[in-house]
Design an enzyme around this catalytic site. Structure first.
Site, PDB file in Angstrom:
ATOM      1  N   HIS A   1      10.844  36.061 -10.838  1.00 41.64           N
ATOM      2  CA  HIS A   1       9.477  36.553 -11.078  1.00 41.64           C
ATOM      3  C   HIS A   1       9.076  36.201 -12.500  1.00 41.64           C
ATOM      4  O   HIS A   1       9.879  36.252 -13.412  1.00 41.64           O
ATOM      5  CB  HIS A   1       9.403  38.073 -10.888  1.00 41.64           C
ATOM      6  CG  HIS A   1       8.016  38.562 -10.642  1.00 41.64           C
ATOM      7  ND1 HIS A   1       7.138  38.803 -11.661  1.00 41.64           N
ATOM      8  CD2 HIS A   1       7.342  38.797  -9.497  1.00 41.64           C
ATOM      9  CE1 HIS A   1       5.980  39.196 -11.161  1.00 41.64           C
ATOM     10  NE2 HIS A   1       6.075  39.202  -9.848  1.00 41.64           N
TER      11      HIS A   1
ATOM     12  N   ASP B   1       8.889  39.933  -2.172  1.00 45.93           N
ATOM     13  CA  ASP B   1       8.899  39.166  -0.916  1.00 45.93           C
ATOM     14  C   ASP B   1      10.276  39.102  -0.270  1.00 45.93           C
ATOM     15  O   ASP B   1      10.404  38.636   0.868  1.00 45.93           O
ATOM     16  CB  ASP B   1       8.399  37.739  -1.176  1.00 45.93           C
ATOM     17  CG  ASP B   1       6.932  37.751  -1.581  1.00 45.93           C
ATOM     18  OD1 ASP B   1       6.604  37.255  -2.671  1.00 45.93           O
ATOM     19  OD2 ASP B   1       6.128  38.315  -0.813  1.00 45.93           O
TER      20      ASP B   1
HETATM   21  C1  SDX Z   1       4.938  36.858  -5.854  1.00 48.73           C
HETATM   22  O1  SDX Z   1       2.833  36.943 -10.360  1.00 48.73           O
HETATM   23  C2  SDX Z   1       3.012  37.910  -9.540  1.00 48.73           C
HETATM   24  O2  SDX Z   1       2.877  39.065  -9.892  1.00 48.73           O
HETATM   25  C3  SDX Z   1       3.352  37.472  -8.091  1.00 48.73           C
HETATM   26  C4  SDX Z   1       3.681  38.606  -7.138  1.00 48.73           C
HETATM   27  C5  SDX Z   1       2.464  39.472  -6.871  1.00 48.73           C
HETATM   28  O3  SDX Z   1       2.645  40.645  -6.483  1.00 48.73           O
HETATM   29  O4  SDX Z   1       1.318  38.927  -6.938  1.00 48.73           O
HETATM   30  O5  SDX Z   1       4.728  39.410  -7.645  1.00 48.73           O
HETATM   31  C6  SDX Z   1       4.091  38.066  -5.766  1.00 48.73           C
HETATM   32  O6  SDX Z   1       4.398  35.777  -5.810  1.00 48.73           O
HETATM   33  C7  SDX Z   1       6.405  36.995  -6.052  1.00 48.73           C
HETATM   34  C8  SDX Z   1       7.149  35.626  -6.231  1.00 48.73           C
HETATM   35  C9  SDX Z   1       7.375  35.014  -4.854  1.00 48.73           C
HETATM   36  N1  SDX Z   1       7.867  33.645  -4.970  1.00 48.73           N
HETATM   37  C10 SDX Z   1       9.164  33.354  -4.696  1.00 48.73           C
HETATM   38  O7  SDX Z   1      10.000  34.187  -4.351  1.00 48.73           O
HETATM   39  C11 SDX Z   1       9.504  31.868  -4.774  1.00 48.73           C
HETATM   40  C12 SDX Z   1      10.847  31.691  -5.483  1.00 48.73           C
HETATM   41  N2  SDX Z   1      10.691  32.062  -6.880  1.00 48.73           N
HETATM   42  C13 SDX Z   1      10.316  31.046  -7.810  1.00 48.73           C
HETATM   43  O8  SDX Z   1       9.832  29.864  -7.392  1.00 48.73           O
HETATM   44  C14 SDX Z   1       9.989  31.534  -9.214  1.00 48.73           C
HETATM   45  O9  SDX Z   1      10.949  32.433  -9.572  1.00 48.73           O
HETATM   46  C15 SDX Z   1       8.618  32.123  -9.433  1.00 48.73           C
HETATM   47  C16 SDX Z   1       7.530  31.240  -8.895  1.00 48.73           C
HETATM   48  C17 SDX Z   1       8.520  33.464  -8.786  1.00 48.73           C
HETATM   49  C18 SDX Z   1       8.421  32.297 -10.953  1.00 48.73           C
HETATM   50  O10 SDX Z   1       8.303  31.032 -11.481  1.00 48.73           O
HETATM   51  P1  SDX Z   1       8.362  30.786 -13.076  1.00 48.73           P
HETATM   52  O11 SDX Z   1       8.131  32.049 -13.822  1.00 48.73           O
HETATM   53  O12 SDX Z   1       7.491  29.623 -13.354  1.00 48.73           O
HETATM   54  O13 SDX Z   1       9.902  30.435 -13.319  1.00 48.73           O
HETATM   55  P2  SDX Z   1      10.451  28.967 -13.359  1.00 48.73           P
HETATM   56  O14 SDX Z   1      10.095  28.246 -12.098  1.00 48.73           O
HETATM   57  O15 SDX Z   1      10.083  28.364 -14.666  1.00 48.73           O
HETATM   58  O16 SDX Z   1      12.039  29.230 -13.322  1.00 48.73           O
HETATM   59  C19 SDX Z   1      12.772  29.540 -14.503  1.00 48.73           C
HETATM   60  C20 SDX Z   1      14.196  29.058 -14.215  1.00 48.73           C
HETATM   61  C21 SDX Z   1      14.241  27.597 -13.777  1.00 48.73           C
HETATM   62  O17 SDX Z   1      15.547  27.090 -14.096  1.00 48.73           O
HETATM   63  P3  SDX Z   1      15.715  26.215 -15.476  1.00 48.73           P
HETATM   64  O18 SDX Z   1      14.732  25.073 -15.372  1.00 48.73           O
HETATM   65  O19 SDX Z   1      15.417  27.189 -16.591  1.00 48.73           O
HETATM   66  O20 SDX Z   1      17.177  25.785 -15.419  1.00 48.73           O
HETATM   67  O21 SDX Z   1      14.738  29.783 -13.101  1.00 48.73           O
HETATM   68  C22 SDX Z   1      14.962  28.905 -12.003  1.00 48.73           C
HETATM   69  C23 SDX Z   1      14.152  27.660 -12.282  1.00 48.73           C
HETATM   70  O22 SDX Z   1      14.727  26.525 -11.649  1.00 48.73           O
HETATM   71  N3  SDX Z   1      14.474  29.611 -10.808  1.00 48.73           N
HETATM   72  C24 SDX Z   1      15.088  29.629  -9.635  1.00 48.73           C
HETATM   73  C25 SDX Z   1      14.313  30.467  -8.823  1.00 48.73           C
HETATM   74  N4  SDX Z   1      13.253  30.926  -9.511  1.00 48.73           N
HETATM   75  C26 SDX Z   1      13.357  30.382 -10.742  1.00 48.73           C
HETATM   76  N5  SDX Z   1      16.222  29.026  -9.203  1.00 48.73           N
HETATM   77  C27 SDX Z   1      16.573  29.264  -7.926  1.00 48.73           C
HETATM   78  N6  SDX Z   1      15.871  30.087  -7.069  1.00 48.73           N
HETATM   79  C28 SDX Z   1      14.745  30.683  -7.492  1.00 48.73           C
HETATM   80  N7  SDX Z   1      14.049  31.477  -6.668  1.00 48.73           N
END
Ligand code: SDX
Length: 424
Positions: A302, A359
């Site tokens: 998140h 989720d």
């Molecule tokens: C919702 O914003 C809100 O409030 C949203 C929400 C709401 O109520 O409206 O809470 C609802 O959308 C919840 C999120 C649902 N999405 C997911 O579950 C999809 C999986 N999660 C991700 O794609 C990610 O964690 C996000 C989109 C939720 C957050 O993305 P960010 O903040 O841009 O984080 P990032 O992609 O920059 O990741 C940071 C690091 C990265 O690794 P490095 O490049 O630092 O090595 O964490 C890793 C990412 O690769 N990472 C994950 C991951 N999420 C982040 N690695 C594996 N699995 C994951 N799920």
């Protein structure tokens, strides 16, 4: 008034500090470009505040979520969804009389324009319900022109809150070739929705109190979440003075993405994939850690919560309660729990502060209720509707709100001469 100083090209520039009611601080850079010629660059807006808002407070480190000051845990325990809608949009919990009238209006306005019912038939049978929902919500400005003026915003708000659940249920019924069910005046918001989804015109529909309570909990937990992607979209579209229906339709489209509200559908598809693969969840933990795999643990991570998502905690507990009360065992829940347990012990997830988000468990309950997977994000949208509306209304009430128009840093070709076709 406290300020911060930026030293730019040898010159000090001062900017006013803004402090929120919960002590959050920012500095106002509205004069930055005029004063310095510089803009800021913040891809994904992780460090940029788009507005001030009094609707929802989140503390990502402490796992705090409050709607208009009320903790999500208390609302989840004691509130009904219509009360939360009123609280978010109009900033107060309705008293008994107000709640009776609010509920009466939500029921009386549940019907959709008969001509809209025919529009459903124009969609192909396997159209994704989010495509239908966004199109039908946008079309409300055509079917309800009387609600399409600044003076009739409250009417548009009521129409949306009351009719969105009917539109959602109709899209489900139409996709199954089943007759649409009309709302009944003696049923609650949630019971009406469940009956329109699963009822049969020829016989009475018994609403299970367990399912009604679980549905209400899911709607409340999704009701608002400050400046997330879809809410920011609603504000962006609304800032051009577009009508509420258009702005909400845009929010629905933004929510659809698998990184946002589409994640609840993606989580179940991921759990089903792991189940089909013999339940080998450790293999998928490994894949999630391998950048080249292109695989992400859906429902994890998140932008704001860096310890836990309070909604995920509530939902994990509710999963056990609802499945237990319904006498259902779901192998996907066991896989989800194993995944969470393994990930929370793994340095990759710990270092990146990746925890289950809203989720991760919601889909298990939707499945137990009988909601089909492709309707999960529609359920998220029904829950988020009062939040989107509250932000749209807050922006409209804000005197002098300007159209949202970010800047950019141009990195393309510098000026060059036109090349005639034969010389290319
Ligand atoms: C919702 O914003 C809100 O409030 C949203 C929400 C709401 O109520 O409206 O809470 C609802 O959308 C919840 C999120 C649902 N999405 C997911 O579950 C999809 C999986 N999660 C991700 O794609 C990610 O964690 C996000 C989109 C939720 C957050 O993305 P960010 O903040 O841009 O984080 P990032 O992609 O920059 O990741 C940071 C690091 C990265 O690794 P490095 O490049 O630092 O090595 O964490 C890793 C990412 O690769 N990472 C994950 C991951 N999420 C982040 N690695 C594996 N699995 C994951 N799920």
């Amino acid at each position: 008034m406290s300020t911060v100083k930026l030293l730019i090209d040898g010159k000090d520039h001062e900017f006013r500090v803004i402090e929120g009611s919960e002590g959050e601080k920012g500095f106002d850079i509205a004069s930055l470009r005029a004063a310095t010629g510089y803009i800021t660059l913040d891809p994904g807006y992780g460090n940029t505040g788009a507005c001030k808002s009094a609707i929802t407070f989140i503390d990502g480190d402490k796992g705090i979520l409050r709607y208009r000051g009320y903790p999500i845990e208390e609302l989840a325990e004691s509130a009904r969804f219509p009360e939360v809608c009123h609280l978010l949009v109009y900033d107060h919990l309705p008293n008994r009389d107000e709640l009776m009238e609010w509920r009466r209006q939500l029921t009386l306005n549940s019907y959709v324009h008969e001509a809209m019912v025919n529009v459903f038939d124009s969609f192909p049978p396997h159209a994704h319900p989010m495509a239908i929902l966004s199109a039908m919500v946008s079309s409300m400005s055509a079917f309800y022109p009387e609600a399409n003026t600044p003076e009739t915003l409250d009417m548009a708000i009521m129409y949306l809150l009351a009719k969105a659940k009917t539109i959602a249920a109709y899209s489900y019924r139409k996709s199954r070739g089943e007759p649409t069910m009309y709302p009944l005046s003696d049923l609650s918001y949630v019971a009406n929705f469940l009956r329109m989804m699963f009822g049969h015109p020829a016989e009475p529909y018994e609403v299970s109190p367990v399912i009604e309570r679980a549905m209400g909990l899911l709607l409340i937990l999704h009701a608002d979440h400050e400046q997330n992607c879809s809410t920011s979209t609603v504000r962006m579209v609304g800032s051009s003075q577009a009508n509420l229906f258009a702005a909400i339709s845009a929010g629905i489209c933004a929510l659809w993405g698998p990184l946002h509200g589409g994640a609840n559908q993606a989580v179940i598809e991921m759990l089903e994939r792991i189940e089909a693969d013999g339940g080998d969840y450790k293999k998928y933990i490994k894949m999630a850690k391998d950048k080249d795999s292109g695989f992400r643990l859906m429902g994890f991570g998140h932008r704001v919560y860096k310890n836990f998502d309070p909604r995920a905690r509530i939902l994990k507990k509710a999963c056990d309660e609802v499945l237990g009360e319904l006498g259902i065992t779901d192998p996907l829940l066991d896989i989800a729990k194993h995944l969470e347990e393994a990930a929370l012990k793994d340095d990759f997830f710990i270092e990146r502060k990746l925890y289950p988000n809203v989720d991760f468990y919601s889909g298990i309950i939707y499945r137990a209720i009988g909601i089909p997977t492709n309707m999960f994000t529609v359920m998220f949208a029904l829950g988020r509707l009062p939040g989107w509306i509250a932000h749209f209304r807050e922006m409209r009430m804000e005197r002098g709100e300007r159209i949202h128009r970010p800047r950019q840093i141009y990195t393309g070709a510098t000026q060059r001469k036109w090349v005639p076709l034969d010389e290319r």
